[in-house]
Motif scaffolding. Sequence first.
Motif, PDB file in Angstrom:
ATOM      1  N   ALA A  95       0.831  -1.232  -0.021  1.00  0.00           N
ATOM      2  CA  ALA A  95      -0.050  -0.079   0.037  1.00  0.00           C
ATOM      3  C   ALA A  95       0.858   1.163   0.140  1.00  0.00           C
ATOM      4  N   LEU A  96       2.035   1.274   0.745  1.00  0.00           N
ATOM      5  CA  LEU A  96       2.859   2.410   0.663  1.00  0.00           C
ATOM      6  C   LEU A  96       3.540   2.675  -0.772  1.00  0.00           C
ATOM      7  N   ILE A  97       3.965   1.569  -1.333  1.00  0.00           N
ATOM      8  CA  ILE A  97       4.514   1.702  -2.565  1.00  0.00           C
ATOM      9  C   ILE A  97       3.579   2.492  -3.537  1.00  0.00           C
ATOM     10  N   LEU A  98       2.404   2.002  -3.495  1.00  0.00           N
ATOM     11  CA  LEU A  98       1.540   2.414  -4.462  1.00  0.00           C
ATOM     12  C   LEU A  98       0.937   3.893  -4.240  1.00  0.00           C
ATOM     13  N   LYS A  99       1.171   4.034  -2.926  1.00  0.00           N
ATOM     14  CA  LYS A  99       0.885   5.569  -2.404  1.00  0.00           C
ATOM     15  C   LYS A  99       2.052   6.291  -2.978  1.00  0.00           C
ATOM     16  N   ARG A 100       3.240   5.792  -3.124  1.00  0.00           N
ATOM     17  CA  ARG A 100       4.430   6.786  -3.617  1.00  0.00           C
ATOM     18  C   ARG A 100       4.517   6.839  -5.012  1.00  0.00           C
ATOM     19  N   GLN A 101       3.752   5.893  -5.855  1.00  0.00           N
ATOM     20  CA  GLN A 101       3.625   5.727  -7.251  1.00  0.00           C
ATOM     21  C   GLN A 101       2.898   6.727  -7.726  1.00  0.00           C
ATOM     22  N   SER A 102       1.638   6.940  -7.156  1.00  0.00           N
ATOM     23  CA  SER A 102       0.551   7.775  -7.665  1.00  0.00           C
ATOM     24  C   SER A 102      -0.051   8.856  -6.756  1.00  0.00           C
ATOM     25  N   THR A 103      -0.811   9.650  -7.510  1.00  0.00           N
ATOM     26  CA  THR A 103      -1.362  10.700  -6.700  1.00  0.00           C
ATOM     27  C   THR A 103      -2.727  10.228  -6.256  1.00  0.00           C
ATOM     28  N   LEU A 104      -3.219   8.998  -6.907  1.00  0.00           N
ATOM     29  CA  LEU A 104      -4.443   8.635  -6.572  1.00  0.00           C
ATOM     30  C   LEU A 104      -4.496   8.052  -5.071  1.00  0.00           C
ATOM     31  N   PRO A 105      -5.746   7.979  -4.683  1.00  0.00           N
ATOM     32  CA  PRO A 105      -5.969   7.641  -3.164  1.00  0.00           C
ATOM     33  C   PRO A 105      -5.685   5.962  -3.299  1.00  0.00           C
ATOM     34  N   VAL A 106      -4.993   5.663  -2.156  1.00  0.00           N
ATOM     35  CA  VAL A 106      -4.716   4.221  -1.905  1.00  0.00           C
ATOM     36  C   VAL A 106      -5.718   3.822  -0.646  1.00  0.00           C
ATOM     37  N   VAL A 107      -6.596   2.863  -0.940  1.00  0.00           N
ATOM     38  CA  VAL A 107      -7.383   2.221   0.270  1.00  0.00           C
ATOM     39  C   VAL A 107      -7.064   0.766   0.389  1.00  0.00           C
ATOM     40  N   LEU A 108      -6.681   0.488   1.826  1.00  0.00           N
ATOM     41  CA  LEU A 108      -6.462  -0.766   2.159  1.00  0.00           C
ATOM     42  C   LEU A 108      -7.729  -1.411   2.669  1.00  0.00           C
ATOM     43  N   ILE A 109      -8.147  -2.482   2.142  1.00  0.00           N
ATOM     44  CA  ILE A 109      -9.452  -3.159   2.459  1.00  0.00           C
ATOM     45  C   ILE A 109      -8.902  -4.488   3.151  1.00  0.00           C
ATOM     46  N   THR A 110      -9.655  -4.278   4.484  1.00  0.00           N
ATOM     47  CA  THR A 110      -9.293  -5.570   5.392  1.00  0.00           C
ATOM     48  C   THR A 110     -10.465  -5.753   6.404  1.00  0.00           C
ATOM     49  N   LYS A 111     -10.475  -7.080   6.842  1.00  0.00           N
ATOM     50  CA  LYS A 111     -11.497  -7.130   8.065  1.00  0.00           C
ATOM     51  C   LYS A 111     -10.521  -7.312   9.297  1.00  0.00           C
ATOM     52  N   ASP A 112      -9.403  -6.903   9.190  1.00  0.00           N
ATOM     53  CA  ASP A 112      -8.674  -7.149  10.590  1.00  0.00           C
ATOM     54  C   ASP A 112      -8.318  -5.613  11.153  1.00  0.00           C
ATOM     55  N   SER A 113      -8.829  -5.517  12.255  1.00  0.00           N
ATOM     56  CA  SER A 113      -8.966  -4.010  13.041  1.00  0.00           C
ATOM     57  C   SER A 113      -7.318  -3.643  13.467  1.00  0.00           C
ATOM     58  N   ASN A 114      -6.633  -4.819  13.821  1.00  0.00           N
ATOM     59  CA  ASN A 114      -5.044  -4.375  14.143  1.00  0.00           C
ATOM     60  C   ASN A 114      -4.409  -3.821  12.467  1.00  0.00           C
ATOM     61  N   LEU A 115      -4.673  -4.440  11.625  1.00  0.00           N
ATOM     62  CA  LEU A 115      -4.052  -4.131  10.392  1.00  0.00           C
ATOM     63  C   LEU A 115      -4.613  -2.516   9.763  1.00  0.00           C
ATOM     64  N   ARG A 116      -5.735  -2.436  10.186  1.00  0.00           N
ATOM     65  CA  ARG A 116      -6.346  -1.020   9.851  1.00  0.00           C
ATOM     66  C   ARG A 116      -5.762   0.007  10.793  1.00  0.00           C
ATOM     67  N   ILE A 117      -5.454  -0.329  11.994  1.00  0.00           N
ATOM     68  CA  ILE A 117      -4.869   0.358  13.152  1.00  0.00           C
ATOM     69  C   ILE A 117      -3.293   0.892  12.644  1.00  0.00           C
ATOM     70  N   LYS A 118      -2.633  -0.264  12.143  1.00  0.00           N
ATOM     71  CA  LYS A 118      -1.153   0.066  11.811  1.00  0.00           C
ATOM     72  C   LYS A 118      -1.177   0.847  10.599  1.00  0.00           C
ATOM     73  N   ALA A 119      -2.233   0.593   9.745  1.00  0.00           N
ATOM     74  CA  ALA A 119      -2.136   1.479   8.355  1.00  0.00           C
ATOM     75  C   ALA A 119      -2.428   3.048   8.645  1.00  0.00           C
ATOM     76  N   ASP A 120      -3.258   3.264   9.533  1.00  0.00           N
ATOM     77  CA  ASP A 120      -3.661   4.448   9.987  1.00  0.00           C
ATOM     78  C   ASP A 120      -2.727   5.124  10.578  1.00  0.00           C
ATOM     79  N   ALA A 121      -1.773   4.484  11.375  1.00  0.00           N
ATOM     80  CA  ALA A 121      -0.681   5.178  12.112  1.00  0.00           C
ATOM     81  C   ALA A 121       0.289   5.529  11.189  1.00  0.00           C
ATOM     82  N   LEU A 122       0.407   4.382   9.994  1.00  0.00           N
ATOM     83  CA  LEU A 122       1.512   4.782   8.894  1.00  0.00           C
ATOM     84  C   LEU A 122       1.078   6.073   8.101  1.00  0.00           C
TER      85      LEU A 122
END
Length: 137
Positions: free
Chosen positions: A110-137
């Motif tokens: 997700a971070l690589i894709l975010k750096r490659q483009s100005t388009l929004p990158v959205v991580l889709i997961t059912k894992d709350s801890n992964l969503r928390i880590k993604a938000d923190a990053l």
Amino acid sequence: MKKRFVLDTNVLLANPNAIFSFEDNDVFIPISVIEELDTFKKGLSEIGRNARHFSRILDEFRNRGSLSTGIPIFSNNKESGLVHVVLESDLALLPAHFERKPDNLILSVALILKRQSTLPVVLITKDSNLRIKADAL
């Protein structure tokens, strides 16, 4: 506005047809997700059936082109976005204490894709801890 969606394994195990739910946006499947699906597909449960079903869906896409460059998704008989399988990940993009685990590899994609483009990158997961880590990053 067009977006880039990165799918976690648990989304595809819950709904193998989820790939068709993103309208004209591009869908990215990290290779670590494919590897995780491979471990689940041997099971006889619904999760195993869903893993096998999604593998068949991706195999049909593969027959139409290169998953690494992107293949058009057709939903309701009209072309929408592209599906990509992402082979690269880079744990160096994450804080040093992040271990080499599938969730962290997905985050790095997700971070690589975010750096490659100005388009929004959205991580889709059912894992709350992964969503928390993604938000923190």
